[in-house]
Write a protein that holds these residues in place. Structure first.
Motif, short mmCIF file in Angstrom:
data_model
loop_
_atom_site.label_atom_id
_atom_site.label_comp_id
_atom_site.label_asym_id
_atom_site.label_seq_id
_atom_site.Cartn_x
_atom_site.Cartn_y
_atom_site.Cartn_z
N GLU A 1 10.12 6.99 -8.57
CA GLU A 1 10.12 5.92 -7.57
C GLU A 1 10.72 4.66 -8.21
O GLU A 1 10.81 4.57 -9.44
CB GLU A 1 8.69 5.64 -7.07
N LYS A 2 11.13 3.72 -7.36
CA LYS A 2 11.73 2.49 -7.90
C LYS A 2 10.63 1.58 -8.43
O LYS A 2 9.66 1.33 -7.70
CB LYS A 2 12.48 1.74 -6.79
N PRO A 3 10.77 1.06 -9.65
CA PRO A 3 9.79 0.08 -10.11
C PRO A 3 9.83 -1.14 -9.18
O PRO A 3 10.90 -1.66 -8.88
CB PRO A 3 10.28 -0.31 -11.51
N GLY A 4 8.67 -1.54 -8.68
CA GLY A 4 8.63 -2.61 -7.68
C GLY A 4 8.05 -3.90 -8.25
O GLY A 4 6.95 -3.91 -8.78
N LEU A 5 8.84 -4.97 -8.16
CA LEU A 5 8.40 -6.27 -8.66
C LEU A 5 8.44 -7.29 -7.53
O LEU A 5 9.46 -7.43 -6.85
CB LEU A 5 9.32 -6.73 -9.80
N ALA A 6 7.34 -8.00 -7.33
CA ALA A 6 7.33 -9.11 -6.37
C ALA A 6 7.32 -10.42 -7.13
O ALA A 6 6.62 -10.57 -8.13
CB ALA A 6 6.08 -9.02 -5.48
N ILE A 7 8.14 -11.35 -6.66
CA ILE A 7 8.22 -12.66 -7.31
C ILE A 7 7.85 -13.71 -6.26
O ILE A 7 8.51 -13.81 -5.22
CB ILE A 7 9.65 -12.94 -7.84
N VAL A 8 6.81 -14.47 -6.55
CA VAL A 8 6.34 -15.46 -5.59
C VAL A 8 6.66 -16.86 -6.14
O VAL A 8 6.25 -17.22 -7.24
CB VAL A 8 4.82 -15.33 -5.37
N LEU A 9 7.43 -17.59 -5.34
CA LEU A 9 7.81 -18.96 -5.74
C LEU A 9 7.27 -19.93 -4.69
O LEU A 9 7.54 -19.77 -3.50
CB LEU A 9 9.33 -19.08 -5.83
N VAL A 10 6.51 -20.90 -5.13
CA VAL A 10 5.96 -21.89 -4.20
C VAL A 10 6.66 -23.23 -4.45
O VAL A 10 6.67 -23.72 -5.58
CB VAL A 10 4.43 -22.06 -4.38
N GLU B 1 19.69 -5.84 -11.01
CA GLU B 1 20.68 -5.16 -11.86
C GLU B 1 20.11 -3.87 -12.46
O GLU B 1 20.83 -2.91 -12.70
CB GLU B 1 21.13 -6.07 -13.00
N LEU B 2 18.80 -3.88 -12.72
CA LEU B 2 18.15 -2.71 -13.33
C LEU B 2 17.78 -1.65 -12.29
O LEU B 2 17.25 -0.60 -12.64
CB LEU B 2 16.88 -3.14 -14.08
N GLY B 3 18.05 -1.95 -11.02
CA GLY B 3 17.74 -0.98 -9.97
C GLY B 3 16.29 -1.01 -9.52
O GLY B 3 15.80 -0.04 -8.94
N PHE B 4 15.59 -2.11 -9.82
CA PHE B 4 14.21 -2.24 -9.36
C PHE B 4 14.19 -2.56 -7.87
O PHE B 4 15.17 -3.07 -7.32
CB PHE B 4 13.50 -3.40 -10.09
N HIS B 5 13.04 -2.29 -7.25
CA HIS B 5 12.80 -2.81 -5.90
C HIS B 5 12.20 -4.20 -6.11
O HIS B 5 11.11 -4.32 -6.67
CB HIS B 5 11.84 -1.89 -5.16
N CYS B 6 12.95 -5.25 -5.71
CA CYS B 6 12.48 -6.61 -5.99
C CYS B 6 12.29 -7.37 -4.68
O CYS B 6 13.20 -7.43 -3.86
CB CYS B 6 13.49 -7.31 -6.89
N GLU B 7 11.10 -7.90 -4.49
CA GLU B 7 10.83 -8.70 -3.29
C GLU B 7 10.52 -10.12 -3.72
O GLU B 7 9.65 -10.34 -4.56
CB GLU B 7 9.63 -8.14 -2.51
N GLN C 1 -2.15 -4.67 -2.35
CA GLN C 1 -2.30 -3.43 -1.57
C GLN C 1 -0.97 -2.70 -1.38
O GLN C 1 -0.97 -1.53 -1.03
CB GLN C 1 -2.84 -3.74 -0.14
N ASN C 2 0.14 -3.41 -1.60
CA ASN C 2 1.46 -2.87 -1.28
C ASN C 2 1.86 -1.76 -2.28
O ASN C 2 2.03 -2.03 -3.47
CB ASN C 2 2.48 -4.03 -1.32
N GLU C 3 2.02 -0.55 -1.79
CA GLU C 3 2.31 0.61 -2.65
C GLU C 3 3.67 0.50 -3.34
O GLU C 3 3.87 1.08 -4.41
CB GLU C 3 2.33 1.88 -1.79
N LYS C 4 4.61 -0.22 -2.69
CA LYS C 4 5.95 -0.33 -3.27
C LYS C 4 5.99 -1.30 -4.44
O LYS C 4 6.95 -1.36 -5.20
CB LYS C 4 6.93 -0.83 -2.20
N ILE C 5 4.97 -2.14 -4.53
CA ILE C 5 4.93 -3.18 -5.57
C ILE C 5 4.02 -2.73 -6.72
O ILE C 5 2.82 -2.54 -6.52
CB ILE C 5 4.42 -4.52 -4.97
#
Ligand code: NAD
Length: 278
Positions: free
Chosen positions: A28-37, A56-62, A84-88
């Motif tokens: 599966e794609k490694p999933g990273l979420a980045i939260v900027l306030v 660039e590394l092919g991650f799933h990035c939100e 809770q998000n399975e993709k992250i």
């Protein structure tokens, strides 16, 4: 004597390449979420760099760009959704956060196995117990750069200038794990130079431009400069690089030292988080 420049960018690139290969092989794609306030310009730059490399590394990035005046409860809900998000597999909440938000509360809401920055009390506690799980990325970066010199750490005098929970303290603990004799200096330290002159390994993370001058450094020392300071439109570190490089054995530049390595470590943490979930 002129020191060997530790090329953080090059070392980071080779680690990123390995991460790219790992990501390719994963089911599966490694999933990273980045939260900027908010719109802190420095944070926007850091977040942009992290997002670019993750893609660039092919991650799933939100990426979540949230308003400066967001309410604490709303931010907590977003963190909870990401938990809770399975993709992250991992997330970062970029610091600093605006005044109305309790940073510790938000960091504490991140599930420890999704804590890409390694800032939660659980992950910092694991580090204190020598049971490393997800480690603060900048502290990991400092250790990788020190190790890249090939100089043995065991038994050396290591001095860390700065005692923040995200850089100074975890770096000091990692040096201790490697059996260095560690001194932590901070803003209330008297006679800083007396300590730094004794350092075989000197890590500087205080956010004071060019605080460390040539006369404060032991000849042959490894000098790791974490600082990022904007001086007259230029980025400089906490070390007076041009002069200190005349005495140090090895030294990191700013930019091109700890910065790129921190991003490489953050993305490696994301892969580790994916493993932890398994
Ligand atoms: P911080 O402000 O949380 O902590 C600074 C520390 O430096 C404090 O413990 C303080 O006691 C100490 N300090 C301040 N003035 C001092 C002085 N005159 N003498 C000795 N100690 C002093 O900062 P931080 O989050 O730990 O970051 C430190 C620096 O590293 C900043 O410039 C930051 O931008 C940079 N940074 C870089 C990266 C990277 O990826 N390269 C990552 C994180 C932080």
């Amino acid at each position: 004597m002129t020191s060997k420049i530790i090329d953080g960018k090059k070392i980071a690139e080779s680690i990123l390449e390995k991460s790219k290969q790992k990501a390719k092989k994963a089911d599966e794609k490694p999933g990273l979420a980045i939260v900027l306030v908010g719109n802190n310009p420095a944070s926007e730059i850091y977040v942009g760099l992290k997002e670019k490399k993750a893609n660039e590394l092919g991650f799933h990035c939100e990426r979540f760009n949230l308003a400066e005046d967001i309410k604490q409860d709303e931010l907590l809900n977003i963190v909870d959704d990401l938990n809770q998000n399975e993709k992250i597999h991992a997330m970062i909440v970029q610091l600093p956060l605006p005044k109305q938000i309790d940073e510790q509360l938000i960091i504490g809401a991140i599930l420890p196995h999704k804590d890409a920055d390694g800032f939660t009390s659980v992950n910092l506690g694991n580090l204190v117990n020598d049971n490393n799980k997800l480690l603060p990325a900048t502290a990991r970066a400092c250790m990788e750069l020190i190790k890249s010199t090939g100089v043995e750490i065991k038994g050396k005098n290591a001095v860390v200038v700065g005692r923040s929970n995200i850089v100074g303290k975890p770096t000091a603990l990692l040096l201790l794990q490697e059996n260095a004799t560690v001194t932590i200096c901070h803003s209330k330290t008297k006679n800083l130079a007396e300590h730094t002159k004794n350092a075989d390994i000197l890590v500087v993370a205080c956010g004071k431009a060019k605080l460390i001058t040539k006369d404060m450094v032991k000849p042959g020392a490894i000098v790791i400069d974490v600082g990022i300071n904007r001086v007259m439109g230029k980025i400089v570190g906490d070390v007076d690089f041009d002069n200190v490089k005349e005495v140090a054995g090895h030294i990191t530049p700013v930019p091109g030292g700890v910065g790129p390595m921190t991003i490489a470590m953050l993305l490696d943490n994301t892969l580790q988080a994916m493993e932890l979930r398994r």
